[in-house]
Structure formats: C-alpha cells, structure tokens
Design a protein around this motif. Sequence first.
Motif, PDB file in Angstrom:
ATOM      1  N   ILE A   1      30.646  -8.769  -3.393  1.00 29.45           N
ATOM      2  CA  ILE A   1      31.363  -7.979  -3.749  1.00 29.45           C
ATOM      3  C   ILE A   1      31.046  -7.486  -4.695  1.00 29.45           C
ATOM      4  O   ILE A   1      30.964  -6.077  -4.839  1.00 29.45           O
ATOM      5  CB  ILE A   1      33.236  -9.181  -4.234  1.00 29.45           C
ATOM      6  CG1 ILE A   1      33.804  -9.377  -3.363  1.00 29.45           C
ATOM      7  CG2 ILE A   1      34.270  -7.465  -4.679  1.00 29.45           C
ATOM      8  CD1 ILE A   1      34.503  -8.505  -2.198  1.00 29.45           C
TER       9      ILE A   1
ATOM     10  N   ALA B   1      40.459 -10.594  -0.262  1.00 32.02           N
ATOM     11  CA  ALA B   1      39.602  -8.839  -0.384  1.00 32.02           C
ATOM     12  C   ALA B   1      40.849  -7.958   0.201  1.00 32.02           C
ATOM     13  O   ALA B   1      40.595  -6.751  -0.219  1.00 32.02           O
ATOM     14  CB  ALA B   1      39.633  -9.219   1.348  1.00 32.02           C
TER      15      ALA B   1
ATOM     16  N   TRP C   1      30.447  -5.759   3.580  1.00 33.07           N
ATOM     17  CA  TRP C   1      31.532  -5.627   4.105  1.00 33.07           C
ATOM     18  C   TRP C   1      32.030  -6.694   4.400  1.00 33.07           C
ATOM     19  O   TRP C   1      33.166  -8.151   5.137  1.00 33.07           O
ATOM     20  CB  TRP C   1      32.216  -4.749   3.324  1.00 33.07           C
ATOM     21  CG  TRP C   1      34.457  -5.326   3.486  1.00 33.07           C
ATOM     22  CD1 TRP C   1      34.304  -5.327   4.548  1.00 33.07           C
ATOM     23  CD2 TRP C   1      34.859  -4.801   2.226  1.00 33.07           C
ATOM     24  NE1 TRP C   1      36.345  -5.535   4.708  1.00 33.07           N
ATOM     25  CE2 TRP C   1      36.224  -5.398   2.880  1.00 33.07           C
ATOM     26  CE3 TRP C   1      34.686  -5.500   1.042  1.00 33.07           C
ATOM     27  CZ2 TRP C   1      37.457  -6.085   2.627  1.00 33.07           C
ATOM     28  CZ3 TRP C   1      35.896  -5.988   0.222  1.00 33.07           C
ATOM     29  CH2 TRP C   1      37.634  -6.078   0.620  1.00 33.07           C
TER      30      TRP C   1
END
Length: 675
Positions: free
Chosen positions: A416, A450, A435
């Motif tokens: 992240i 997420a 991602w």
Amino acid sequence: MKVARVKPARTGLATIGALLLWWIPLAVVQAQATDPSLEQFKRAWNAAARGDRAVFEQGKLSLANFVLHPYLQYEDYRFRRAFVDAAEMADFLDKHSDWAFTTGLRQTWLLALGETRQWEALLRYAPGVQDTVVQCYLAQARIERGHFEAVLPQAQELWAAGQSQPKECDPVFDWLRQAKGITPDLAWLRVKRAMEAGNPRLTSYIARYLPMNERVWVERWQQQELGGYMRLDMAGKWPDQARAWDIATFGLAQLARRDAHRAWTFFVSLDGKLGWDEDQRGAALREIARWSAVANAPETIRRMHAVPASARDDGLLEWWARYGLGSGEWAEVILAVAVMSEELRSSDRWRYWDARARLELGDPDYAMKLLELLSTQASYHGFLAADLLQRPYAICQQDTAVTADELSRFSERPVIRRVDALRRAGMNSWARSEWNLNLKLWNSRERRLAAALAMEQNRPELAIWALNGSEDRQFYDLRFPLVYAALAAEQAEKRNLDTAWVLGLMRTESAMAADAISSANARGLMQVMPATAAQLARRHGQSYRGSEQLLQAADNIVFGTTFLRELMDKFGNNQVLASGAYNAGPRAVTRWLETLPNHDPTIWIETLPYYETRDYIPRVLAFATVYDWRLQKPVQRISSRMPALKSYTMGGGPGPTDTAEVACPGPAAVALSGS
C-alpha cells in the motif's frame, strides 16, 4: 553511457469491456510530492528515461532505504540485463515476486540470456516460462548441451503451432528437420492447427513436409476453405481415411455457423460414407445443433437429441435450453438443465429457468422451492423470482466492520505504501499494476480493507474490484458507490431518464472509473466513443473538444445520457431495448426484435446471440434496482422495467411502475413503498 528505456510490462486487471487507467491530475501530483526522497526518486527515474546515467546512478545510491528503491534497481537491472550475474538477478526476482515489474523483468532477462547464448543460465531459470521466444532459446540450450530426449517433444510442439513462429526458433527447427522429427502426422497436426487459427495460407508451406501422395489433402482442404465449405458433400467421394474425417468435422462446424440447415444436410449424406470416430461424429453434431439453436432453426430439437451424450457440453446444453425457452418447449428446458454440470445447474440463471419451466408444465411444488431459495439473492434472477412470488427484495446491507485501527495498519503495508508513493510520483500505470497484482493475493478480509481504503481515497472503481469475485456481495455501500450520483441525477432529470438506471448502466460500463478507456477507445464513466460524442455534439449543439474531454466525469455523463435519451426515443422508452442498444448498437437490437421471439422480455434477453449483451442487460437492470435502494427511493420491481416487447412502439410511454418492499432496509433505514 545512456540508460535505454523500454515499455514496462503490466499486469492490469481486465474490467467489463474496459482497461482502467490510474489517472491523477498533474496539479494534485505536484501538490502531494513534497517528500525530498520522492522528489529525488522522480529525478532519478526521469533521468533513466532521458538516458542520463550519471543522475540515475546518483539517485539509486542515495535512496537505498526509500520505499520505491527496488524500482530503480529494476531499471538498472533491465538496462544491464545481459550482463548481471544470473544468481544475483534470480535472487532479486525471487525477493520481489509480488512486485509488478517482476514478470516483465524476468522475461526480458531470459530473452537477453538467449540472445547472448548464456545456455547454462537459461537451462536453470527458463523452464516454466511460456513465452515462445524464451522457449525456443531454452530448446537451443538443450540442443547445445546434448539434452536431445528433452528437446525433441518441445521442438515438435513449437513447430506444430498454428501460426508462423519467430525467427529465434529457426535454429531449433533446423535441428528438428535434421533429426527427422517432422513426421507426416506432425505436419498434418500443424495443418489442422493452422486452419483452426484462421491461417490457411500457412498450410501451403506445411504441405512440403507431407509425402507427395498426401499433399492432395491439403489442396482439398484449401479448396473447401475458399468455397466456404459449401461443397463439403464432395467429401463423400474422397478416400475414407482420417484426413477426410478431419476436414469434414472442421468444415461442418464452420458451415454450421452460417448455414446450419446445409451443414445438417451434408452431415446426413456423409455419415454413412465416412468412418469417422465417435468423437469426430459427435463434435460435428454438437456444432450443427448449437448453431441451429443460435439461428432459431425449427429443426433444432431433433438435432439436439441426435448429439451423443458424450459430446454434449455445457455450452450446447445452454443453447438447448434457450431454444426451448424461445419455442415454448418447456420440457426441453427441464431436460437440458437436468444434464448440465452441477456448477451451471445451480447458478441463479438456470435455477430460475428450471423453475419457470416447471411452473409452465404444472409442477409448482418443486418450482416454488427453487424460487423461494432464489428470491433470497440480490441478483437479476433473484429479483425476478421475488417478483413471481411477490416477495420483498433481499437487499441486505452488511457492515464491513472495518475499524480505523485496522485501516491504519493496512495502509502501512509495504504494498500500500509503494502504491501510494507510485501515485504521488505520477507513475500511475505502475501503481495500478501493483494494486491489481496484490489484489489476487489478498484474502477476503484483506480485500474488504482494500475496498474501504479505496473508498476513503475516493477511488470507487478500486473498491468495486477489490470485492469483485469475492463472497462479500452485501457491502452495497462499497460495491455501488454514490460518488457520481449527483451528476447523474442532474443530467437524468434534464433528459427525463431514471437516475438509478443511468447509474446502473454506468456501473456496468466502467465500474465507476472516470478514467476508463476500453480497447476500442470508449472512454469514461459511460464508455462513450469519441466518434459518438462528436455526432451527438453536432446533433444537439453541445461543445466537444476532443477525446480527453470524455475523461471528465461531468462531460462524459452529459454525452452518455444524451445518447441514452436518443435510444429511449427510438425504442419507446423501453429500458431493456435501450440498454441492449447502448451495448450492441441500435441495428442489432432492431434485428433481434425481428428474428427472435419477443413477447416475454426475459426470454428475449436470454436468447440473444451476443453473450455480452445477454449478460449486460440483466446487469444494468439489477444494478439499477440496487441503486434505487442506495438513493433511498422506492425500489422499482425489476419486472416493471421490462414491459412486453411487442407492446413497444416508436415514441411510446414507459410501462407501469410497481415497487417492492425490501427485506433488510439496512443501516440507513430506508423507507420504501410496498407493492
């Protein structure tokens, strides 16, 4: 020395008809990029693009602890890929197996090893890589090291491809010829694959590897291909052998796509003359029956029953059931559903049609059990089942139960942090790739976190895709975001359109990504083609400044709703037809109205020949239903959006509105009208 820059490999996640690009305005990137290390990284990365090796090296050395330092290592290794110690490169790739650049770097490295003939490294690190050129280099390495038993089947499979292979494979094929590894059967296998791949010209080259007395079979096949297999009855005069069976099986399948009746006639004439095996005979019958159903041919049921049980696949059985629906042969629907695979038979779609068929045939007990179970699903067929039973809709919001502490910890994960750093550096495609790659590795709880994080950062499409394919179907606040609801409502009101339907279509088209660009260059939230926007602008006096304008949410919705209004005017305010036309085009919808049974709109949708449109319309309508609930409006029953199609008239009005109670109003305690 200059740093050569190549296009990075990407692992992007395919969307519904669109490739989502991670776009951030330059001003936002500049405002966020205040970290000195980030600024230094950007200078080093851009230096690589310019070929300024000195600035690049300085940045790489001084940023050893920066989160994106591996990207500089990647760029360095990519530049020096042919000269890096093999063990060092392999160690770097293994340590960064969950980074987006790894797959591309591994392939370019192996290609460089092949180009520089580093056979030992290839033998160690190339097995398992599927790239054709890498495989050819690996085969060369095995030849050079005398691993002939291992290389023979590999070389034969590479040679027998249905298309021309890269020049890097030539040394392997030279060896294969010298080793007499190209047998007549292997050559014929390549002829078949070339025909299947749509490369009939390649068969003239392959023919040289057949004995002289067998080359006539290639000529026969080429002649049939040129003639569209309209003279396939000639196969009855050919010698009865395997080559004839191959041509006949393939030719009947090709002909059936265009003329199922002629294909059936030819099959009947050939069946007693060709000694083809049961698999080939069954394959020919299967394709004739399948395309008979697609064409709505009256002989379809007889042809379906002629297909041996061993040759029936789920694709055939679905078309068997669809033909039964369109022709009113409900017993055929039940028969086809009964022999589908367990997974397909238990899907919402075929449970619903099984129940409908049983109701039509007077078997309500079992049908009601199916419908009761199905009505608990918040899906297109679940809503249809609830309508048949006049039950409430099961739109039951589930709380993600994500705490601020959990979200904070998740945001500190290395992946992240690097995604965020890549975004702030303006490397948006790499951020998207990172991602999506890690999305495949996360469990359901991590996907939930997420999605919540993406929504917090105002990235609705990331939230949608984080939950897509998971069991978390009831997080409606994340799966059906309202980010663009105000814009949609404003334009829908101007054009007398249903806001929930506009949002449902938008959600289907782009997963709410304002920057979505499809492979066909359809753009934005409502996937508007630039040519369509230009035409709409001329017809309606709108301002159109070019395709980039379509990536602006407000402008995209203006053009998309304008087009929807035109389609509604053309198709009598019928959301089913307008949705289908938005996806497949007005001409296709007009053709289907003329050729398919169209009194019951649910049957008409299910029998559409375009699988994309067949799934698209139900998604739009189901999503519109959920958006009614999200907008705290009375929830319109899905069947009320689907008036009988024979009642559609040019310029007609909408069908009657019927609203449904919702079994679980959810945390917002939405007040809804009863039905």
